[in-house]
Design an enzyme around this catalytic site. Structure first.
Site, PDB file in Angstrom:
ATOM      1  N   SER A 190       6.722   1.458  10.628  1.00 38.49           N
ATOM      2  CA  SER A 190       6.758   1.104  12.049  1.00 38.49           C
ATOM      3  C   SER A 190       7.977   0.247  12.355  1.00 38.49           C
ATOM      4  CB  SER A 190       5.496   0.326  12.432  1.00 38.49           C
ATOM      5  OG  SER A 190       4.329   1.065  12.146  1.00 38.49           O
ATOM      6  N   LEU A 234       3.905  -5.595  10.677  1.00 36.78           N
ATOM      7  CA  LEU A 234       4.052  -4.199  11.067  1.00 36.78           C
ATOM      8  C   LEU A 234       4.215  -3.398   9.790  1.00 36.78           C
ATOM      9  CD1 LEU A 234       6.578  -4.379  14.064  1.00 36.78           C
ATOM     10  CD2 LEU A 234       4.163  -3.766  14.202  1.00 36.78           C
ATOM     11  N   ASP A 235       3.673  -2.199   9.765  1.00 39.02           N
ATOM     12  CA  ASP A 235       3.803  -1.365   8.575  1.00 39.02           C
ATOM     13  C   ASP A 235       5.262  -1.014   8.312  1.00 39.02           C
ATOM     14  OD1 ASP A 235       1.135  -1.436   8.156  1.00 39.02           O
ATOM     15  OD2 ASP A 235       0.750   0.668   8.611  1.00 39.02           O
ATOM     16  N   LYS A 236       5.533  -0.635   7.092  1.00 38.39           N
ATOM     17  CA  LYS A 236       6.889  -0.272   6.685  1.00 38.39           C
ATOM     18  C   LYS A 236       7.449   0.852   7.544  1.00 38.39           C
ATOM     19  CE  LYS A 236       9.549   1.014   2.554  1.00 38.39           C
ATOM     20  NZ  LYS A 236       9.483   1.289   1.085  1.00 38.39           N
TER      21      LYS A 236
END
Length: 201
Positions: free
Chosen positions: A106, A102-104
């Site tokens: 998110s 997951l992106d930072k």
């Protein structure tokens, strides 16, 4: 573990990393077998000494672990020495790594394991596993936006597959997709240039 065994499978079954990551380590020259850098696909025997970055990898069997973690915003899904990486955040004593990312910016469910054999069956799009994202934005979403999102959006050199998009409150929407990621979900919005992301879950 049955020998002879391919080096990437050995590293996976030993709990060191996934097979894909093992191939990356091999290509970058970080893996040695009895002091020599191997080629992709090299097989080893139980008597061979395998090292990654100078650290000996044990031939002993491991207890397989599976962790479901609700990742907060600000944590990076990597085992590298990046600031705020997920491994340091969990401070888990055994070697584990994330399945996907997951992106930072998110937050939400992320799986971690030391079982490299389950990574590809979960991540490969050929297995058709759905991923669900809830996206919150800073302004009211219009019906035509939901319709356009459902039919597929051009991202870089590809177009996402049609997907189910349902509006929740006036400023958020939920989508179930197979081939995109949280990062791509964010791009779907910014590509349309109609809304500004507040959160991706």
């Amino acid at each position: 573990m049955e020998y002879p065994i391919r080096i990437n499978k050995f590293l996976s079954e030993s709990g060191f990393c996934s097979r894909r990551k093992a191939d990356e380590y091999i290509e970058r020259g970080k893996v040695t077998i009895n002091g020599k850098v191997p080629e992709l696909g090299t097989k080893i025997m139980e008597t061979d000494e395998v090292q990654v970055d100078g650290k000996v990898v044990s031939h002993s069997p491991i207890q397989k672990l599976y962790i479901a973690f609700n990742k907060p915003v600000g944590i990076v899904c990597t085992s590298e020495n990046d600031e705020n990486n997920i491994i340091d955040f969990l401070n888990f004593k055994q070697c584990i790594y994330t399945i996907g990312r997951l992106d930072k910016a998110s937050h939400g469910l992320i799986l971690l394991t030391n079982d490299g054999d389950i990574v590809n069956p979960i991540l490969r799009t050929s297995y058709n596993h759905e991923k669900e994202y809830w996206v919150t934005v800073r302004q009211t979403i219009q019906p035509d936006f939901i319709e356009k999102m459902s039919t597929g959006v051009a991202i870089l050199d590809t177009v996402t597959k049609p997907c189910v998009v349902k509006q929740r409150p006036v400023n958020s929407w939920r989508t179930s997709v197979i081939t995109t990621s949280a990062r791509s979900a964010a791009r779907l919005v910014t590509t349309r240039r109609t809304v500004v992301i507040s959160a991706v879950v």
